[in-house]
Design a protein around this motif. Structure first.
Motif, PDB file in Angstrom:
ATOM      1  N   ARG A   1     -29.108 -16.401  -0.769  1.00  0.00           N
ATOM      2  CA  ARG A   1     -30.552 -16.317  -0.704  1.00  0.00           C
ATOM      3  C   ARG A   1     -30.983 -14.866  -0.778  1.00  0.00           C
ATOM      4  N   LEU A   2     -32.030 -14.614  -1.511  1.00  0.00           N
ATOM      5  CA  LEU A   2     -32.577 -13.281  -1.675  1.00  0.00           C
ATOM      6  C   LEU A   2     -33.610 -13.034  -0.581  1.00  0.00           C
ATOM      7  N   ALA A   3     -33.596 -11.852  -0.013  1.00  0.00           N
ATOM      8  CA  ALA A   3     -34.616 -11.438   0.949  1.00  0.00           C
ATOM      9  C   ALA A   3     -35.266 -10.170   0.402  1.00  0.00           C
ATOM     10  N   TRP A   4     -36.590 -10.141   0.351  1.00  0.00           N
ATOM     11  CA  TRP A   4     -37.301  -9.006  -0.209  1.00  0.00           C
ATOM     12  C   TRP A   4     -37.378  -7.848   0.783  1.00  0.00           C
ATOM     13  N   ARG A   5     -37.266  -6.649   0.257  1.00  0.00           N
ATOM     14  CA  ARG A   5     -37.532  -5.411   0.969  1.00  0.00           C
ATOM     15  C   ARG A   5     -38.503  -4.646   0.090  1.00  0.00           C
ATOM     16  N   GLU A   6     -39.791  -4.788   0.398  1.00  0.00           N
ATOM     17  CA  GLU A   6     -40.810  -4.167  -0.444  1.00  0.00           C
ATOM     18  C   GLU A   6     -40.768  -2.650  -0.273  1.00  0.00           C
ATOM     19  N   THR A   7     -40.824  -1.935  -1.435  1.00  0.00           N
ATOM     20  CA  THR A   7     -40.758  -0.471  -1.422  1.00  0.00           C
ATOM     21  C   THR A   7     -41.849   0.100  -2.320  1.00  0.00           C
TER      22      THR A   7
ATOM     23  N   VAL B   1     -38.404   2.509  -6.649  1.00  0.00           N
ATOM     24  CA  VAL B   1     -37.035   2.002  -6.774  1.00  0.00           C
ATOM     25  C   VAL B   1     -36.141   3.158  -7.187  1.00  0.00           C
TER      26      VAL B   1
END
Length: 160
Positions: A130-136, A139
Motif C-alpha cells: 500500500r502506498l502512503a502519501w508524504r506531501e512535499t 521532489v
C-alpha cells in the motif's frame, strides 16, 4: 512458495475445461481459457481487425488481501495474430468476486476466431504494498529530471 487462491466455476462454466494452469514448471503465468456461452461454443467468436471483445472465462476468484491477479497477453497470439489485451496488464482486485473477463483486441489485419477452450490470456499473482502519501513542496532532483517520453533514447546502451 504457493499462495492459496479460491476459485469458483460459475454456472456458465464448462466442466470439461481445465482450471487455469502453468504450462511448464518455470512458467510465471497460468494459462486462462475462454469459456464461451453454450450457443457460441460451436462457431466461436470472431474478432475483426481493430475490434475489441470481452471474452468470458466462467470463473470467479477469491484473492487474498494484499494480492492482485494480473491478466497479461499470450506472446504467441500477439506475435502470430496481433491479438493482445487492451488493458494489459489487467488487474483483478482482491475484493472483486465477479466473473473474470478478458478484454482482447485484434491489432492484426485478419479476422481472428476465439474458440471455446482457447488459452486466451495469462494470469500472474502479484503481492501488493500500500502506498502512503508524504506531501512535499519539492521532489528530489535527478540527472533525468522532468525529461520523459523517449528522452533516454532507444539505442542499445552508451552512444546509442
Amino acid at each position: 512458495m504457493s499462495v492459496l487462491v479460491g476459485i469458483r466455476r460459475l454456472a456458465n462454466h464448462d466442466p470439461d475445461l481445465p482450471l487455469p494452469f502453468y504450462a511448464s514448471d518455470q512458467a510465471a503465468g497460468l494459462d486462462l481459457s475462454a469459456c464461451l456461452a453454450p450457443n457460441d461454443r460451436m462457431a466461436g467468436l470472431w474478432l475483426e481487425p481493430r475490434a475489441r471483445l470481452l471474452v468470458p472465462t466462467g470463473l470467479a476468484l477469491e484473492i487474498p488481501d494484499d494480492f492482485e491477479v494480473q491478466l497479461r497477453p499470450r506472446s504467441g497470439l500477439a506475435l502470430k495474430h496481433g491479438i493482445t489485451l487492451l488493458n494489459a496488464p489487467g488487474t483483478i482486485d482482491a475484493d472483486y468476486r465477479g466473473e473474470i473477463g478478458v478484454i482482447v483486441v485484434n491489432h492484426g489485419t485478419e479476422r481472428f476466431q476465439i474458440t471455446h477452450g482457447m488459452r486466451i490470456a495469462q494470469m500472474v499473482l502479484a503481492a501488493l504494498q500500500r502506498l502512503a502519501w508524504r506531501e512535499t513542496r519539492t521532489v528530489a532532483e535527478t540527472v533525468r529530471g522532468g525529461e520523459g517520453f523517449g528522452s533516454t533514447g532507444i539505442g542499445t546502451g552508451q552512444g546509442g
